[in-house]
Write a protein that holds these residues in place. Structure first.
Motif, PDB file in Angstrom:
ATOM      1  N   ALA A 125      -4.016  58.516 103.014  1.00 21.09           N
ATOM      2  CA  ALA A 125      -5.137  59.252 103.602  1.00 21.09           C
ATOM      3  C   ALA A 125      -6.170  58.312 104.205  1.00 21.09           C
ATOM      4  O   ALA A 125      -6.775  58.617 105.249  1.00 21.09           O
ATOM      5  CB  ALA A 125      -5.787  60.145 102.554  1.00 21.09           C
ATOM      6  N   LEU A 126      -6.386  57.172 103.539  1.00 18.78           N
ATOM      7  CA  LEU A 126      -7.419  56.230 103.983  1.00 18.78           C
ATOM      8  C   LEU A 126      -6.866  55.111 104.864  1.00 18.78           C
ATOM      9  O   LEU A 126      -7.646  54.305 105.388  1.00 18.78           O
ATOM     10  CB  LEU A 126      -8.124  55.619 102.770  1.00 18.78           C
ATOM     11  N   ARG A 127      -5.579  55.080 105.034  1.00 23.71           N
ATOM     12  CA  ARG A 127      -4.961  53.991 105.805  1.00 23.71           C
ATOM     13  C   ARG A 127      -5.548  53.832 107.206  1.00 23.71           C
ATOM     14  O   ARG A 127      -5.822  52.704 107.640  1.00 23.71           O
ATOM     15  CB  ARG A 127      -3.450  54.222 105.858  1.00 23.71           C
ATOM     16  N   PRO A 128      -5.785  54.918 107.937  1.00 25.00           N
ATOM     17  CA  PRO A 128      -6.368  54.729 109.277  1.00 25.00           C
ATOM     18  C   PRO A 128      -7.759  54.108 109.249  1.00 25.00           C
ATOM     19  O   PRO A 128      -8.171  53.490 110.230  1.00 25.00           O
ATOM     20  CB  PRO A 128      -6.418  56.158 109.838  1.00 25.00           C
ATOM     21  N   ALA A 129      -8.483  54.297 108.143  1.00 24.03           N
ATOM     22  CA  ALA A 129      -9.866  53.816 108.066  1.00 24.03           C
ATOM     23  C   ALA A 129      -9.980  52.402 107.509  1.00 24.03           C
ATOM     24  O   ALA A 129     -11.075  51.835 107.499  1.00 24.03           O
ATOM     25  CB  ALA A 129     -10.693  54.762 107.188  1.00 24.03           C
ATOM     26  N   LEU A 130      -8.879  51.805 107.056  1.00 22.76           N
ATOM     27  CA  LEU A 130      -8.948  50.478 106.455  1.00 22.76           C
ATOM     28  C   LEU A 130      -9.398  49.431 107.473  1.00 22.76           C
ATOM     29  O   LEU A 130      -9.028  49.483 108.647  1.00 22.76           O
ATOM     30  CB  LEU A 130      -7.580  50.084 105.895  1.00 22.76           C
ATOM     31  N   ARG A 131     -10.174  48.478 106.978  1.00 24.39           N
ATOM     32  CA  ARG A 131     -10.658  47.408 107.853  1.00 24.39           C
ATOM     33  C   ARG A 131      -9.489  46.540 108.309  1.00 24.39           C
ATOM     34  O   ARG A 131      -8.656  46.126 107.519  1.00 24.39           O
ATOM     35  CB  ARG A 131     -11.697  46.546 107.120  1.00 24.39           C
ATOM     36  N   ARG A 132      -9.470  46.271 109.624  1.00 24.84           N
ATOM     37  CA  ARG A 132      -8.441  45.437 110.226  1.00 24.84           C
ATOM     38  C   ARG A 132      -9.094  44.381 111.096  1.00 24.84           C
ATOM     39  O   ARG A 132      -9.741  44.740 112.071  1.00 24.84           O
ATOM     40  CB  ARG A 132      -7.494  46.299 111.079  1.00 24.84           C
ATOM     41  N   PRO A 133      -8.962  43.093 110.731  1.00 25.44           N
ATOM     42  CA  PRO A 133      -8.353  42.567 109.509  1.00 25.44           C
ATOM     43  C   PRO A 133      -9.349  42.591 108.353  1.00 25.44           C
ATOM     44  O   PRO A 133     -10.538  42.842 108.562  1.00 25.44           O
ATOM     45  CB  PRO A 133      -8.002  41.135 109.903  1.00 25.44           C
ATOM     46  N   GLY A 134      -8.853  42.302 107.163  1.00 27.45           N
ATOM     47  CA  GLY A 134      -9.725  42.115 106.012  1.00 27.45           C
ATOM     48  C   GLY A 134      -9.678  43.202 104.959  1.00 27.45           C
ATOM     49  O   GLY A 134     -10.319  43.069 103.911  1.00 27.45           O
ATOM     50  N   GLY A 135      -8.945  44.291 105.205  1.00 24.86           N
ATOM     51  CA  GLY A 135      -8.874  45.352 104.210  1.00 24.86           C
ATOM     52  C   GLY A 135      -8.103  44.934 102.970  1.00 24.86           C
ATOM     53  O   GLY A 135      -7.279  44.017 103.004  1.00 24.86           O
ATOM     54  N   ARG A 136      -8.389  45.620 101.876  1.00 22.76           N
ATOM     55  CA  ARG A 136      -7.723  45.340 100.606  1.00 22.76           C
ATOM     56  C   ARG A 136      -7.236  46.655  99.985  1.00 22.76           C
ATOM     57  O   ARG A 136      -8.001  47.612  99.873  1.00 22.76           O
ATOM     58  CB  ARG A 136      -8.684  44.681  99.620  1.00 22.76           C
ATOM     59  N   VAL A 137      -5.981  46.668  99.564  1.00 28.88           N
ATOM     60  CA  VAL A 137      -5.445  47.785  98.791  1.00 28.88           C
ATOM     61  C   VAL A 137      -5.012  47.235  97.437  1.00 28.88           C
ATOM     62  O   VAL A 137      -4.234  46.270  97.381  1.00 28.88           O
ATOM     63  CB  VAL A 137      -4.246  48.457  99.487  1.00 28.88           C
ATOM     64  N   LEU A 138      -5.509  47.837  96.363  1.00 37.18           N
ATOM     65  CA  LEU A 138      -5.201  47.378  95.016  1.00 37.18           C
ATOM     66  C   LEU A 138      -4.634  48.531  94.202  1.00 37.18           C
ATOM     67  O   LEU A 138      -5.128  49.663  94.272  1.00 37.18           O
ATOM     68  CB  LEU A 138      -6.458  46.827  94.346  1.00 37.18           C
TER      69      LEU A 138
END
Length: 249
Positions: A125-138
């Protein structure tokens, strides 16, 4: 909430999730804590914001992340802002009957939904909003994924590892890292409910090399590192935080 960096923490009302939220606020993030219990989330959001001296730094979002239709609530709460960090902490061990195959199927589905589907749906759901570059998924896993002992819970947490590797490969070219934090025995949480006995506690402490139980802040510290700027070259990894109960492999 302000215009700073944004983190979303599922299962953020108590225990590890609340400790993670507090740590990220201290690191300058605005944090959305997501879960099913609105009153608990609201109390936690107010408390952390006050403790950290940042009014409104934590915002509660009530949603059942096993229900695809409820993810819109989280997306709406994010709005037009970019998401820097997603911490998939929702889940836990769900007991169930095993008298019939239907019981077994229901038990397994409940654990897979709570521990895997919640992470998949929130991240997607949040994938489109992730920071590019620099996003983090944990992803918050468990020592049970590595040594068993939890039946469908162990299997569900192990599934997060395989998915993290795939996701790291998919998002790496966009400058987004994906990692797993795998806690060992952590006291001061709701995980065991009334199932923990003094003997069980002592047994788990004795299994460590450091002679103590973990606390939520131990896990939060690992998340804060992986969410921070110094971890940009770390992706596709499983970080065990277990006092040496299971050695790295």
């Amino acid at each position: 909430m302000g215009d700073g960096r944004v983190a979303v923490v599922s299962g953020g009302g108590t225990g590890i999730g609340a400790a993670v939220a507090r740590g990220l606020v201290l690191d300058g993030f605005d944090v959305l804590v997501v879960g099913r219990r609105g009153e608990v989330l609201a109390e936690t959001a107010t408390r952390i914001s006050a403790e950290c001296g940042r009014a409104g730094a934590v915002r509660p979002v009530t949603a059942d992340l096993t229900e695809p239709g409820q993810l819109a609530t989280v997306v709406e709460a994010v709005g037009e802002r970019t998401v820097d960090v997603v911490v998939n902490n929702a889940g836990g061990y769900l007991g169930g009957a095993t008298d019939t195959l239907a019981d077994v199927a229901g038990w397994w589905r409940a654990n897979l939904d709570a521990n895997v589907l919640t992470a998949v749906l929130l991240t997607e759901a949040l994938r489109p909003a992730l920071r590019r570059p620099g996003g983090r998924v944990l992803l918050i896993s468990s020592i049970a994924a590595q040594r068993g002992g939890g039946g469908p819970y162990s299997a569900a947490k192990a599934a997060l590892h395989g998915w993290a590797y795939d996701l790291a490969g998919a998002l790496g070219p966009e400058g987004i890292t994906v990692n797993v934090v795998s806690p060992g025995y952590v006291a001061e949480t709701e995980f065991f409910g009334d199932r923990m006995t003094p003997e069980g506690h002592a047994k788990r402490v004795d299994a460590t090399l450091v002679g103590r139980a973990g606390v939520p802040d131990d896990i939060a510290a690992a998340v804060r590192y992986l969410a921070g700027p110094d971890a940009g070259y770390v992706t596709g990894q499983v970080l065990g935080v277990n006092g040496g109960s299971v050695l790295g492999r």
